[in-house]
Each structure stands twice: as structure tokens, then as C-alpha cells.
Design an enzyme around this catalytic site. Structure first.
Site, short mmCIF file in Angstrom:
data_model
loop_
_atom_site.label_atom_id
_atom_site.label_comp_id
_atom_site.label_asym_id
_atom_site.label_seq_id
_atom_site.Cartn_x
_atom_site.Cartn_y
_atom_site.Cartn_z
N HIS A 42 0.69 -1.28 -0.05
CA HIS A 42 0.06 0.03 0.10
C HIS A 42 0.86 1.41 -0.01
O HIS A 42 1.92 1.23 0.70
CB HIS A 42 -1.12 0.20 1.18
CG HIS A 42 -1.86 -0.97 1.42
ND1 HIS A 42 -3.08 -0.93 0.55
CD2 HIS A 42 -2.12 -2.07 2.13
CE1 HIS A 42 -3.82 -1.81 0.94
NE2 HIS A 42 -3.28 -2.71 1.67
N ASP A 80 9.09 2.55 6.23
CA ASP A 80 8.88 2.42 4.51
C ASP A 80 9.89 1.50 3.82
O ASP A 80 10.90 1.29 4.36
CB ASP A 80 9.68 4.08 3.98
CG ASP A 80 9.40 4.55 2.88
OD1 ASP A 80 8.53 3.99 2.00
OD2 ASP A 80 10.57 4.94 2.10
NI NI Z 1 -3.94 -4.46 2.39
#
Ligand code: NI
Length: 135
Positions: A42, A80
Site C-alpha cells: 500500500h 518505509d
Molecule cells: Ni492491504
């Protein structure tokens, strides 16, 4: 006189949502694509908001450069380009849902701020789905 200042940041992470005591079918039905065995990514958008008094001398609630650095050091560096399930110890036994990610981010940041500040974490997992966490 209070005001709220916010800093927008982002990170990309992979995760898998799964409840180990459920069957594979139950997990797939409940979590859909977020249950994919081999993980998926995501593009998270994070907004950290601080509410506090406006300093009568500087006119600031908080120095935004400091806020930006704190988010970089305490949050982005840990999340990250990471696999949340495998790389981040906090999610070893905690489903890395947007709700739980928000809570973990809050817990990382909270100690850096005096208790006179109210902190809000707003986390977008997709452009249309977001969570707000206030501690
Ligand atoms: Ni997901």
C-alpha cells in the site's frame, strides 16, 4: 489560544492481514485481497496533527521542521519499504491493519511531545479509506 498544525508524510509498505486462529477460508472471506499469502503493498499517506497553544513570541504551535524530522526518524525509517509483518517487531503478533498501524505510530511519536499537546494520527491506506487515532 489553540491551533492545530499538521504534517503530511508517506511510506510504502507490504503487509498481510490474517487471524491465525481462523481457517484459511474465513481469513480470505473477511480480509479479501489483504489476506494474500505472499503479501501486497500500500502507498500509505500519513498526517500527524498537533494541537496546542500558539506561542505568543514565535507564533508557532510547533516547529514544523522538527515535526518533519521526528516523523522521518521515528516512523518513516521503521515502516518505509518494509514488510510490516516480517520486518517490524510491533506487528509480530498484531495484525497490521490501518487501525493498528495508526496506534503503533502514535505510540512511537507520543513520548517526543509534551503532554500539553494533543496528537492525532490520520492514516490513509487507500485514497478512499483512512483511520484516525487519538490515543
Ligand atoms: Ni492491504
Amino acid at each position: 489560544m489553540k491551533a492545530t498544525v499538521s504534517r503530511h508524510a508517506h511510506f510504502n509498505s507490504a503487509h498481510r492481514l490474517n487471524v491465525s486462529k481462523w481457517t484459511d477460508i474465513e481469513n480470505k472471506e473477511y480480509f479479501g485481497p489483504c489476506n494474500n499469502v505472499n503479501f501486497h503493498g500500500h502507498n500509505y499517506e500519513l498526517i500527524v496533527s498537533l494541537t496546542g497553544d500558539i506561542d505568543p513570541v514565535t507564533g508557532y504551535v510547533y516547529d514544523m521542521k522538527e515535526l518533519s524530522d521526528l516523523i522521518k526518524n521515528d516512523v518513516e525509517s521503521r515502516l518505509d519499504h518494509k514488510n510490516l509483518n516480517l520486518d517490524v517487531p510491533e506487528f509480530k503478533d498484531l495484525n497490521p491493519s490501518a487501525e493498528n498501524i495508526s496506534k503503533v505510530i502514535y505510540d512511537w511519536l507520543r513520548p517526543s511531545f509534551s503532554s500539553k499537546f494533543t496528537i492525532k494520527i490520520k492514516l490513509y491506506e487507500t485514497p478512499r479509506n483512512f483511520v484516525e487515532y487519538f490515543g
